[in-house]
Every structure is written in C-alpha cells, then in structure tokens.
Design a protein around this motif. Structure first.
Motif, PDB file in Angstrom:
ATOM      1  N   THR A 164      -0.482  39.348 -32.255  1.00 23.74           N
ATOM      2  CA  THR A 164      -1.792  38.854 -31.972  1.00 23.74           C
ATOM      3  C   THR A 164      -1.989  37.315 -31.818  1.00 23.74           C
ATOM      4  O   THR A 164      -2.706  36.808 -30.988  1.00 23.74           O
ATOM      5  CB  THR A 164      -2.720  39.461 -33.083  1.00 23.74           C
ATOM      6  N   ARG A 165      -1.100  36.707 -32.835  1.00 29.68           N
ATOM      7  CA  ARG A 165      -1.115  35.266 -32.593  1.00 29.68           C
ATOM      8  C   ARG A 165      -0.375  34.753 -31.237  1.00 29.68           C
ATOM      9  O   ARG A 165      -0.948  33.733 -30.683  1.00 29.68           O
ATOM     10  CB  ARG A 165      -0.348  34.751 -33.793  1.00 29.68           C
ATOM     11  N   ILE A 166       0.615  35.360 -30.665  1.00 30.99           N
ATOM     12  CA  ILE A 166       1.256  34.803 -29.503  1.00 30.99           C
ATOM     13  C   ILE A 166       0.312  35.180 -28.325  1.00 30.99           C
ATOM     14  O   ILE A 166      -0.059  34.218 -27.558  1.00 30.99           O
ATOM     15  CB  ILE A 166       2.345  35.875 -29.338  1.00 30.99           C
ATOM     16  N   LEU A 167      -0.402  36.387 -28.538  1.00 30.73           N
ATOM     17  CA  LEU A 167      -1.460  36.474 -27.247  1.00 30.73           C
ATOM     18  C   LEU A 167      -2.728  35.674 -27.474  1.00 30.73           C
ATOM     19  O   LEU A 167      -2.933  34.921 -26.262  1.00 30.73           O
ATOM     20  CB  LEU A 167      -1.931  38.024 -27.472  1.00 30.73           C
ATOM     21  N   ASN A 168      -2.951  35.282 -28.549  1.00 34.01           N
ATOM     22  CA  ASN A 168      -4.101  34.256 -29.052  1.00 34.01           C
ATOM     23  C   ASN A 168      -3.680  32.693 -28.132  1.00 34.01           C
ATOM     24  O   ASN A 168      -4.465  32.079 -27.571  1.00 34.01           O
ATOM     25  CB  ASN A 168      -4.692  33.862 -30.068  1.00 34.01           C
ATOM     26  N   GLU A 169      -2.491  32.638 -28.466  1.00 40.67           N
ATOM     27  CA  GLU A 169      -2.000  31.182 -28.059  1.00 40.67           C
ATOM     28  C   GLU A 169      -1.644  31.339 -26.559  1.00 40.67           C
ATOM     29  O   GLU A 169      -2.023  30.286 -25.674  1.00 40.67           O
ATOM     30  CB  GLU A 169      -0.452  30.932 -28.514  1.00 40.67           C
ATOM     31  N   ILE A 170      -1.318  32.388 -25.838  1.00 40.64           N
ATOM     32  CA  ILE A 170      -1.154  32.368 -24.412  1.00 40.64           C
ATOM     33  C   ILE A 170      -2.675  32.511 -23.776  1.00 40.64           C
ATOM     34  O   ILE A 170      -2.771  31.635 -22.830  1.00 40.64           O
ATOM     35  CB  ILE A 170      -0.619  33.897 -24.040  1.00 40.64           C
ATOM     36  N   PHE A 171      -3.763  33.035 -24.411  1.00 40.83           N
ATOM     37  CA  PHE A 171      -4.999  32.969 -23.870  1.00 40.83           C
ATOM     38  C   PHE A 171      -5.587  31.694 -23.932  1.00 40.83           C
ATOM     39  O   PHE A 171      -6.136  31.006 -23.059  1.00 40.83           O
ATOM     40  CB  PHE A 171      -5.901  34.056 -24.533  1.00 40.83           C
ATOM     41  N   LEU A 172      -5.532  30.853 -24.799  1.00 44.43           N
ATOM     42  CA  LEU A 172      -5.830  29.631 -25.110  1.00 44.43           C
ATOM     43  C   LEU A 172      -5.165  28.606 -24.027  1.00 44.43           C
ATOM     44  O   LEU A 172      -5.841  27.743 -23.491  1.00 44.43           O
ATOM     45  CB  LEU A 172      -5.520  28.909 -26.591  1.00 44.43           C
ATOM     46  N   GLU A 173      -3.820  28.684 -23.867  1.00 43.68           N
ATOM     47  CA  GLU A 173      -3.200  27.911 -22.790  1.00 43.68           C
ATOM     48  C   GLU A 173      -3.821  28.169 -21.551  1.00 43.68           C
ATOM     49  O   GLU A 173      -4.081  27.322 -20.644  1.00 43.68           O
ATOM     50  CB  GLU A 173      -1.714  28.111 -23.008  1.00 43.68           C
ATOM     51  N   TYR A 174      -4.030  29.438 -21.202  1.00 40.13           N
ATOM     52  CA  TYR A 174      -4.338  29.941 -20.074  1.00 40.13           C
ATOM     53  C   TYR A 174      -5.867  29.273 -19.703  1.00 40.13           C
ATOM     54  O   TYR A 174      -6.129  28.919 -18.498  1.00 40.13           O
ATOM     55  CB  TYR A 174      -4.448  31.410 -19.844  1.00 40.13           C
TER      56      TYR A 174
END
Length: 118
Positions: free
Chosen positions: A103-113
């Motif tokens: 979940t943390r990794i996905l949140n970081e990916i979405f933030l970067e995107y």
C-alpha cells in the motif's frame, strides 16, 4: 480495431481527460462531439477514426500518438477490473505487514505519477 484495443485507447482517453479535470461533456464540446460519443469512445464501444482521435487529442492538448501509447500505462491488462483482480490476487495470501508495505509503495507511485502529470 480489436475490442481490446478500443478499450485500452478509451481508457487512455478517460485517464487523460480526468487528469485535465474535464467532464465528458467538456471534452466533447472542445473536440466537437456529443458527450455520448465521448462516453462510447472511453468505454471502447465506439470504433474511433484516426481523424476523431486527432480531434480528441487536440482537445486534451496531446498528440494523437500519445493516446495510442496505452501499453506503457496499462500493460497487458484488458480492463480496470482485471487490474484490480490481479492486485487483490497478489495480496490475498500475504502477511499484514506485506499488504501495508504494498500500500505504501502504491501510494508513492501514485504520488510520483500525479506530480509528473502537472
């Protein structure tokens, strides 16, 4: 065009429209189409011509070829439900700590995107 290709291109158009904060009606007005046409294109139920793809791209301030580069965002997944099912299947038998990490990794990916979209 195959049904899968129409759905992938439609999903790319929907994603670009939402990233611009446009409704289907607004995109339709800017591209010169009725909102029901835009909805059909986004669902992959309308076989869009290259000329109409270009009009939509201009309204989205993009180049038409960018709307065909769906593979970079959507990979081999056929639609959103397939993507969600794949994520759920990947996490189903994992430990709670692994689910939290994912979940943390996905949140970081979405933030970067989202920052790259600005």
């Amino acid at each position: 065009m195959s049904e899968t290709l129409l759905k992938l291109v439609g999903a790319k158009i929907r994603s670009a429209r939402k990233a611009k904060g446009l409704s289907q009606e607004q995109l339709g007005e800017q591209a010169g189409f009725h909102l029901t046409y835009i909805g059909g294109v986004e669902r992959g139920t309308r076989n869009i011509s290259l000329a109409n793809l270009e009009r939509i791209a201009v309204a989205l301030e993009m180049k038409a070829h960018e709307l065909l580069q769906y593979h970079q965002e959507f990979g081999d997944l056929r639609n959103r439900n397939d993507a969600l099912k794949e994520v759920i299947d990947l996490l189903a038998n994992r430990e709670d700590s692994e689910v939290r990490m994912a979940t943390r990794i996905l949140n970081e990916i979405f933030l970067e995107y989202s920052q790259k979209q600005k």
